[in-house]
Scaffold this motif. Structure first.
Motif, PDB file in Angstrom:
ATOM      1  N   TRP A  56      -0.468  16.049   2.450  1.00 37.13           N
ATOM      2  CA  TRP A  56      -0.686  15.165   3.606  1.00 37.13           C
ATOM      3  C   TRP A  56      -0.107  15.804   4.867  1.00 37.13           C
ATOM      4  N   ARG A  60      -3.201  17.897   5.726  1.00 34.36           N
ATOM      5  CA  ARG A  60      -3.820  16.688   6.297  1.00 34.36           C
ATOM      6  C   ARG A  60      -5.258  16.501   5.782  1.00 34.36           C
ATOM      7  N   THR A 276     -11.809   3.903  -0.251  1.00 31.52           N
ATOM      8  CA  THR A 276     -11.045   5.154  -0.227  1.00 31.52           C
ATOM      9  C   THR A 276      -9.919   5.109  -1.259  1.00 31.52           C
ATOM     10  N   PRO A 277      -9.829   6.117  -2.114  1.00 36.05           N
ATOM     11  CA  PRO A 277      -8.798   6.065  -3.166  1.00 36.05           C
ATOM     12  C   PRO A 277      -7.386   6.202  -2.595  1.00 36.05           C
ATOM     13  N   ASP A 278      -6.496   5.518  -3.245  1.00 38.44           N
ATOM     14  CA  ASP A 278      -5.106   5.409  -2.853  1.00 38.44           C
ATOM     15  C   ASP A 278      -4.380   6.645  -3.393  1.00 38.44           C
ATOM     16  N   ILE A 279      -4.323   7.689  -2.578  1.00 39.93           N
ATOM     17  CA  ILE A 279      -3.965   9.021  -3.063  1.00 39.93           C
ATOM     18  C   ILE A 279      -2.524   9.151  -3.557  1.00 39.93           C
ATOM     19  N   SER A 281      -0.382   6.992  -4.866  1.00 44.50           N
ATOM     20  CA  SER A 281      -0.194   6.362  -6.171  1.00 44.50           C
ATOM     21  C   SER A 281      -1.047   7.044  -7.228  1.00 44.50           C
TER      22      SER A 281
ATOM     23  N   LEU B  37      -7.441  10.483   9.268  1.00 42.35           N
ATOM     24  CA  LEU B  37      -6.168  10.443   8.528  1.00 42.35           C
ATOM     25  C   LEU B  37      -5.043  10.738   9.504  1.00 42.35           C
ATOM     26  N   ALA B  39      -1.389  11.645  11.034  1.00 39.09           N
ATOM     27  CA  ALA B  39      -0.385  12.649  10.657  1.00 39.09           C
ATOM     28  C   ALA B  39       0.787  11.979   9.929  1.00 39.09           C
ATOM     29  N   LEU B  40       1.580  12.824   9.277  1.00 39.77           N
ATOM     30  CA  LEU B  40       2.709  12.341   8.473  1.00 39.77           C
ATOM     31  C   LEU B  40       3.915  12.004   9.352  1.00 39.77           C
ATOM     32  N   PRO B  41       4.353  10.747   9.360  1.00 42.41           N
ATOM     33  CA  PRO B  41       5.609  10.425  10.043  1.00 42.41           C
ATOM     34  C   PRO B  41       6.782  11.053   9.278  1.00 42.41           C
ATOM     35  N   TYR B 220      -4.616   3.944   7.348  1.00 43.37           N
ATOM     36  CA  TYR B 220      -4.412   5.401   7.284  1.00 43.37           C
ATOM     37  C   TYR B 220      -4.932   6.141   8.510  1.00 43.37           C
ATOM     38  N   ASN B 224      -1.154   5.549  10.452  1.00 40.03           N
ATOM     39  CA  ASN B 224      -0.495   6.692   9.807  1.00 40.03           C
ATOM     40  C   ASN B 224       0.131   6.392   8.445  1.00 40.03           C
ATOM     41  N   GLY B 225      -0.511   5.521   7.676  1.00 38.11           N
ATOM     42  CA  GLY B 225       0.065   5.092   6.395  1.00 38.11           C
ATOM     43  C   GLY B 225      -0.097   6.079   5.259  1.00 38.11           C
ATOM     44  N   GLY B 226      -0.916   7.107   5.451  1.00 40.28           N
ATOM     45  CA  GLY B 226      -1.115   8.086   4.375  1.00 40.28           C
ATOM     46  C   GLY B 226      -2.480   7.939   3.742  1.00 40.28           C
ATOM     47  N   PRO B 227      -2.912   8.978   3.011  1.00 37.68           N
ATOM     48  CA  PRO B 227      -4.274   9.001   2.468  1.00 37.68           C
ATOM     49  C   PRO B 227      -4.572   7.809   1.559  1.00 37.68           C
ATOM     50  N   GLY B 228      -5.552   7.021   1.945  1.00 34.13           N
ATOM     51  CA  GLY B 228      -5.942   5.880   1.119  1.00 34.13           C
ATOM     52  C   GLY B 228      -4.896   4.791   1.030  1.00 34.13           C
ATOM     53  N   PRO B 230      -2.916   1.296   1.527  1.00 34.84           N
ATOM     54  CA  PRO B 230      -3.560  -0.005   1.373  1.00 34.84           C
ATOM     55  C   PRO B 230      -4.016  -0.632   2.691  1.00 34.84           C
ATOM     56  N   SER B 281       2.314   3.650  -2.507  1.00 31.06           N
ATOM     57  CA  SER B 281       1.539   3.757  -1.272  1.00 31.06           C
ATOM     58  C   SER B 281       1.980   2.708  -0.258  1.00 31.06           C
ATOM     59  N   ALA B 284       5.316   3.693   1.326  1.00 27.77           N
ATOM     60  CA  ALA B 284       5.109   4.828   2.238  1.00 27.77           C
ATOM     61  C   ALA B 284       4.584   4.296   3.571  1.00 27.77           C
TER      62      ALA B 284
END
Lengths: 394, 394
Positions: A56, A60, A276-279, A281, B37, B39-41, B220, B224-228, B230, B281, B284
């Motif tokens: 990520w 990214r 979108t899959p919850d990556i 987890s 997507l 960016a990562l905090p 996401y 910025n919650g991360g890939p997929g 919730p 998730s 995160a």
């Protein structure tokens, strides 16, 4: 040292799966709650850190392709498949068990077609399956009929569209007859959905062998995927073309990046995907499944039965007769991987047990549940749990 | 140094949000794909490690209470609430956007009641909303009517049950008139569901102020919650008692651990929960939302407009006229936080852009999308992106 201590030592020494415990993060408590939340596989923290920091944080958006994010639901489904007796290409991972029950049950009713307007549901089911079955019935114009699993064959008829059953009862630990009930449902011309939450990873399921139509399960119990890790949906290969999902999200489209206005379902198990899959987890789960490398489910089942047998023996030896009632069948063919003991003061008893380092759980109003995960529970744990239980019941 | 470089420097120096960039993991690329997507905090990796190693690995099952796992969906919903103009107690986090669209739309149709049997859907919607709307229509006995957002007021009538709209168009970046369209839907006696995927975290939404009925969004992109990570569901407080979810999982029960056979919905936003929350998730995401502490959405909106204005100015200065067509409206009131440029060779252009360190994305067949996340994108990034774009278009 008592005779049971000696027996426990011998059983542990002969245990072929004993080495697996080192692949989990464990401590000095006896953890008999893996049927609620599996322990942490040691490989997971490092993998999750890589997913977060590198996949990520650095790659990214590129990770959807380069890190295999996009194909994770079916790839991880294929990793679960051998554990439940399924060939590849029939399982996708994603969403919660409840959401998958909805997909499976509505899908089953639609396969059954016109003239069949009744859903039969296990009357003793974990509640969410019953609630979702009620919604599925309401939304497909079906009647809902709760029936105890043993009575299901007699309840089936020409109106039965779909039957939702639990492989192992969450409360009593009773293992239901998946092959026999599946046959009965098929003889009635209906479709069966099995909930594998309390059996997958603990005993052989044989989805393909027994021609199960659809199945769902969680991954955070005996599969150790982590809290609330994504569930899975199995759709038998022969039925996939007819699987008509009530949740046709863009991930289930034949051409998800075509951005088409009209829906056209993907072929195969992908049809069970939604959004979108919850990556995070999902990839934690993928790492957790590595502990299964080289582990036959049959060996897990053999140890599971030995553990529960030994627990019953220790309870019989240590606990005064009549103080607790065992709700779990004694016959192996009817037992999952947990023992449920009934006593009026179960809530207080479980609190005392936990305070003394034996972790099970309490199910209202009067049940003590003990889950035995063969990958990290040993026979000395079992003896200790029974001994501490006897003390708390005193 | 060009005049635009100098302008960029001045704009960056005056940017009150410039310091926020240090709270993200960034590098030397220009990342304009935060609308796909975020960016990562920087706070996330450490938090996730704690959730995995301590909360799951050590506390295990106890974390459902002790680490606040059980209440995470509504707690994190309350953290998102101010970003979309909602008071607490109206948002729950969980499931994917697609699943939440299903809940919201079926819920809206059920609120509308008898005699209203038509769902109006944004004809230009991101595909999944259209697919799910079609399923919701089929399962509630409604007709589905795709209508361009501008034509929605004229399409409404006595049969309209629910209207599903996107706040910002995923393709063109056009911002739709949420207050006006919401009023029009209400005047027709129907219920509106807004999809906030491309607006939440980028501009003020004003859910409460504009009396929106239901809303959904992913976390996401600008959150910025991360890939997929919730998604979330908003149900206006006044409607919560009438919200009748098509996915009534055990987490939405008034007494989830009562293990009741009969379903009784919880009060409030909890009614939108379904199954066991996806904790890794979800937590995160909770960590990721900390970057919003002290950041007013209005400041984000002001910077977003300044960034997109400046991008359009740089593109006009650097790119030969007619080489690209801007699909995003020039008027601020009609612009989200992205710029979409059309050109026949968009797929190849985006590949060359990415190779030169400017990350946007391509949407078939001919659109270049550039998302501007005010929390970590600066004006020098914007100038560079336009300059590199001009080079790749040469």
């Amino acid at each position: 040292m008592s005779e049971l201590n000696v027996r426990a030592e011998k059983l542990d020494a002969a245990d072929e799966l004993a080495g697996k415990r080192a692949e989990f993060v464990t401590d000095d408590v006896v953890y008999l709650d893996g049927n609620s939340l599996g322990a942490l596989p040691a490989v997971v923290p490092g993998r999750v850190a890589d997913v977060v920091r590198r996949q990520w944080g650095e790659l990214r958006i590129r990770s959807w392709e380069e890190s295999g994010w996009w194909t994770a639901p079916e790839r991880i489904g294929d990793r679960i498949a051998p554990l439940v007796g399924a060939a590849a290409g029939q399982i996708v991972v994603g969403d919660s068990t409840s959401v998958n029950v909805f997909k499976a049950l509505v899908g089953a009713v639609r396969m059954a077609g016109e003239g069949r307007d009744e859903i039969v549901v296990d009357a003793t089911t974990f509640p969410t399956d019953g609630y979702i079955a009620e919604s599925a019935a309401r939304m497909t114009g079906c009647a809902l009929r709760p029936v105890a699993p043993a009575d299901v064959p007699d309840a089936l008829g020409g109106r039965t569209a779909a039957v939702l059953l639990n492989h192992v009862d969450y409360r009593t630990g009773r293992l239901h007859d998946l092959p026999g009930l599946t046959d009965a449902v098929h003889e009635a011309g209906a479709y069966v959905v099995w909930d594998l939450c309390h059996s997958a990873g603990a005993l052989p399921v044989g989805l393909d062998e027994h021609a199960v139509d659809l199945a769902v399960g969680c991954t955070y119990k005996y599969l150790n995927g982590g809290p609330g890790s994504p569930a899975y949906l199995y759709v038998r290969r022969e039925l996939q073309d007819r699987f008509d999902s009530p949740l046709p999200g863009w991930n289930s489209h034949a051409e998800p990046f075509g951005m088409r206005t009209g829906y056209a379902p993907a072929a195969g198990a992908l049809r069970g995907r939604v959004g979108t899959p919850d990556i995070l987890s999902m990839l934690a789960l993928e790492a957790a499944l590595e502990v299964w490398d080289g582990v036959p489910v049959e060996a897990v089942r053999a140890k599971s039965l030995a553990l529960t047998d030994f627990f019953l023996e220790c309870v019989a030896a240590y606990v005064p007769e009549g103080r607790v009632e065992c709700l779990t069948p004694v016959a192996h063919a009817e037992r999952g991987s947990q023992i449920a003991l009934r006593c009026d003061d179960a809530g207080d008893v479980m609190k005392r047990l936990i305070a003394q380092g034996v972790i099970g759980d309490f199910r209202a109003p009067d049940v003590l549940r003990f889950g035995f995960t063969p990958l990290y529970v040993g026979f000395a744990d079992v003896e200790r749990a029974a001994r501490v239980l006897a003390g708390t019941l005193d």
